[in-house]
Scaffold this motif. Structure first.
Motif, short mmCIF file in Angstrom:
data_model
loop_
_atom_site.label_atom_id
_atom_site.label_comp_id
_atom_site.label_asym_id
_atom_site.label_seq_id
_atom_site.Cartn_x
_atom_site.Cartn_y
_atom_site.Cartn_z
N TRP A 555 42.41 28.38 46.48
CA TRP A 555 43.33 29.23 45.74
C TRP A 555 42.64 30.53 45.38
O TRP A 555 41.42 30.59 45.21
CB TRP A 555 43.80 28.53 44.46
N LEU A 556 43.46 31.58 45.24
CA LEU A 556 43.01 32.88 44.79
C LEU A 556 43.48 33.06 43.35
O LEU A 556 44.68 33.09 43.08
CB LEU A 556 43.58 33.97 45.69
N CYS A 557 42.53 33.17 42.42
CA CYS A 557 42.84 33.34 41.00
C CYS A 557 42.57 34.79 40.64
O CYS A 557 41.41 35.25 40.71
CB CYS A 557 41.99 32.39 40.16
N CYS A 558 43.60 35.51 40.23
CA CYS A 558 43.51 36.96 39.97
C CYS A 558 43.90 37.23 38.52
O CYS A 558 45.04 36.96 38.12
CB CYS A 558 44.41 37.74 40.91
N LYS A 559 42.96 37.78 37.76
CA LYS A 559 43.17 38.07 36.33
C LYS A 559 43.23 39.57 36.13
O LYS A 559 42.38 40.30 36.64
CB LYS A 559 42.03 37.45 35.52
N PRO A 560 44.22 40.07 35.38
CA PRO A 560 44.33 41.52 35.16
C PRO A 560 43.19 42.03 34.28
O PRO A 560 42.48 41.26 33.62
CB PRO A 560 45.68 41.66 34.46
N PRO A 561 43.01 43.37 34.23
CA PRO A 561 41.88 43.90 33.45
C PRO A 561 41.96 43.61 31.97
O PRO A 561 40.94 43.42 31.32
CB PRO A 561 41.94 45.41 33.72
#
Length: 592
Positions: A555-561
């Motif tokens: 999985w690709l886990c992407c967290k905003p700034p």
């Protein structure tokens, strides 16, 4: 040994004439030693002599008389049929003169000539080979030869030639051939797709768009392959407004965007920070496909997230069986439907059952059995990996479910108990009879659609029931998509969360001698893949953490700034229509 060797040598000599002369003395000795096999030998010898200039004569009598058999044990022999040569069964003598050049020439002249190949079929195969090898000019010359000879041209040949014309640097030939095909009334969607690809490659985007929306007025159906060249070219040129229009039209037509086009889109957006919203709309489009991303697309999405301003925190992680991401420790979206949508899906499946002749008996049987935890597709499990039906595989699935504390029922068709039905073994038939007597197996009439029955049984028993089958259920997905509302997407989501697939293996080593129960195989065992707790689609959590499924469970886990909500959407509404609606194709062309 000499008899077998003589027959084999004679059979080979029918194909190689120079061996025939050497085989004749051995054959003559074999016939004298075994006169009972003389008719078979003479037939073989006559076949060989017809392909050569050998002469079969009736001169020598056998030295050993045939063995007499009692009349009661052996039926009366029929009179010998007349052979094509002048040889008789009582004796044989083969004269094998040397095969001179004159005899060979005479035999070749008398032999039947090989059937000449159809010139149209030969030229068509040459054009096909040219398409495979990319020989444009040579393939077009073969097509012109077909027209010069006045041979008929099929739509398939036009498709191959159109593909060759589309590989040229100028689209004039493809456009001229398209007009010719229109006059011949042989239009196919593939012809337009080749012309569109040629126009896009030569930079004529406006003409390619007009050609795209000429397909439906011609009585044909638009397909994904006609959109893909335009999507790739528009993404490379940065024409995102036209891209939005085309993608909205594809969503309206239930067309799936091909992965090369999506890779090109995300690669182009990685260098365009001013179109961030369009990238998130594409993520909503990926959610509609409801499947994990292949590695090239997975890497393209990762590159796009890394290019976003902020920067974003992008990690690759795995998800445990409870649906919790190891990178951010946030739970993923549950795969279960809401109670209202589950009720709507149950009513839709029930409506498909109406009109089935066995419906009332089936509902009474379900009420008698009571609530269950799993429903097994009996035919799918019995035939999986087998040429003949094996009921022991159904029993293996039941044992595995019972081991986990689940109560299951089996649905199959009534012909598996008919006297003419072939089981793989006696154990298979005994297992089916036992399950039917225990009231754990329901036999549906052969004229009924069994898939709808086990779907209804699974959905009717609640939201935690498992459907054990390897069937993809594409027919029901297609029929549910025709109904108003999001029932098609709901069915796909229910199938992802409730369908359990099975795999069979054998506990004991194979036994190849004396085994009459399993066709040389050991005791069958079953392994069930556990059903998902979380939804395996692109999703955004309540804290704006995006999760994108990739290959091999990655999985690709992407967290905003900043830990705030941004670019998120309601998974039940916005993801179903991520692009603005397009009213007509003319509006799409005008917007482009």
């Amino acid at each position: 040994f000499s008899q077998t060797l003589a027959f084999q040598t004679l059979w080979v000599s029918c194909m190689w004439r120079h061996v025939l002369v050497r085989a004749v003395p051995l054959l003559q000795h074999s016939i004298k030693a075994h006169p009972c096999n003389a008719p078979k030998a003479l037939r073989l010898l006559s076949t060989a002599s017809a392909a050569s200039d050998l002469k079969v004569e009736n001169e020598v009598k056998p030295s050993t008389p045939p063995i007499a058999t009692p009349a009661a044990a052996t039926p009366a022999a029929e009179p010998a049929k007349e052979l094509p040569s002048n040889a008789q069964v009582e004796g044989v003598h083969v004269a094998a003169p040397a095969l001179t050049q004159e005899a060979q020439a005479e035999g070749a002249a008398e032999a039947p000539r090989r059937k000449e190949r159809d010139p149209l079929a030969e030229l068509f195969s040459k054009v096909s080979f040219c398409c495979r090898d990319g020989k444009v000019d040579e393939g077009i010359n073969y097509f012109l030869e077909i027209k010069r000879l006045g041979l008929p041209v099929s739509p398939e040949l036009y498709s191959n030639v159109m593909y060759l014309f589309s590989l040229r640097t100028s689209p004039d030939g493809a456009l001229a051939l398209l007009e010719e095909i229109k006059e011949m009334n042989m239009l196919r969607e593939a012809h337009f797709a080749s012309v569109i690809a040629c126009l896009v490659r030569t930079g004529k985007m406006d003409q390619a768009l007009k050609t795209l929306y000429e397909i439906e007025p011609s009585g044909l159906q638009l397909r994904t392959r006609s959109f893909t060249p335009l999507l790739v070219a528009l993404s490379e040129h940065g024409l995102y407004d036209t891209l939005r229009t085309l993608l909205a039209d594809m969503v309206r037509r239930d067309l799936v965007v091909e992965r090369p086009a999506l890779v090109s889109l995300f690669t182009s957006l990685s260098t365009q920070p001013d179109h961030i919203a369009f990238g998130f709309e594409l993520l909503g489009l990926l959610r509609l496909e409801a499947r994990a991303l292949a590695l090239p697309l997975f890497e393209a999405v990762r590159t796009w997230f890394n290019a976003l301003p902020g920067p974003w925190t992008v990690k690759t992680a795995y998800v445990n069986q409870r649906g919790v991401c190891f990178a951010c420790t946030n739970p993923l979206e549950s795969i279960e439907l809401s109670a209202e949508r589950h009720k709507a899906l149950t009513d839709a499946i029930d409506a498909q059952l109406q009109g089935q002749p066995d419906l009332q008996r089936f509902r009474e049987w379900l009420d008698q059995v009571g609530p269950v935890d799993a429903v097994i597709d009996g035919l799918n499990a019995g035939y999986w990996g087998r040429r003949l039906f094996d009921g022991t595989q159904i029993d293996a699935v039941l044992r595995q479910l019972q081991h986990t504390g689940k109560r299951a029922i089996v649905l199959a068709r009534e012909h598996i108990l008919s006297p003419t039905f072939r089981h793989s073994s006696e154990a298979s038939l005994a297992t089916v009879k036992r399950l039917h007597e225990e009231n754990r197996l329901f036999l549906i009439l052969d004229e009924c659609a069994d898939d709808v029955f086990f779907l209804y049984a699974a959905i009717r028993n609640g939201m935690n029931v498992e459907l054990v089958t390897n069937d993809e259920l594409r027919d029901h997905l297609f029929s549910l998509r025709q109904l108003p509302g999001p029932l098609g997407q709901d069915f796909v989501r229910w199938q992802r969360g409730h369908q359990v697939r099975h795999t069979f293996f054998f506990k004991k080593p194979p036994v190849f001698k004396g085994d009459k129960s399993g066709l040389g195989r050991g005791d069958v065992q079953c392994m069930l893949r556990p059903r998902l707790v979380h939804d395996n689609v692109v999703q955004c959590s309540q804290h704006s953490h995006w999760h994108v499924p990739g290959p091999d469970g990655l999985w690709l886990c992407c967290k905003p700034p900043r830990y705030e909500r941004c670019y998120s959407f309601d998974p039940d509404s916005a993801a179903r229509a991520p692009f603005p609606a397009v009213s007509t194709p003319a509006a799409a062309v005008a917007a482009a």
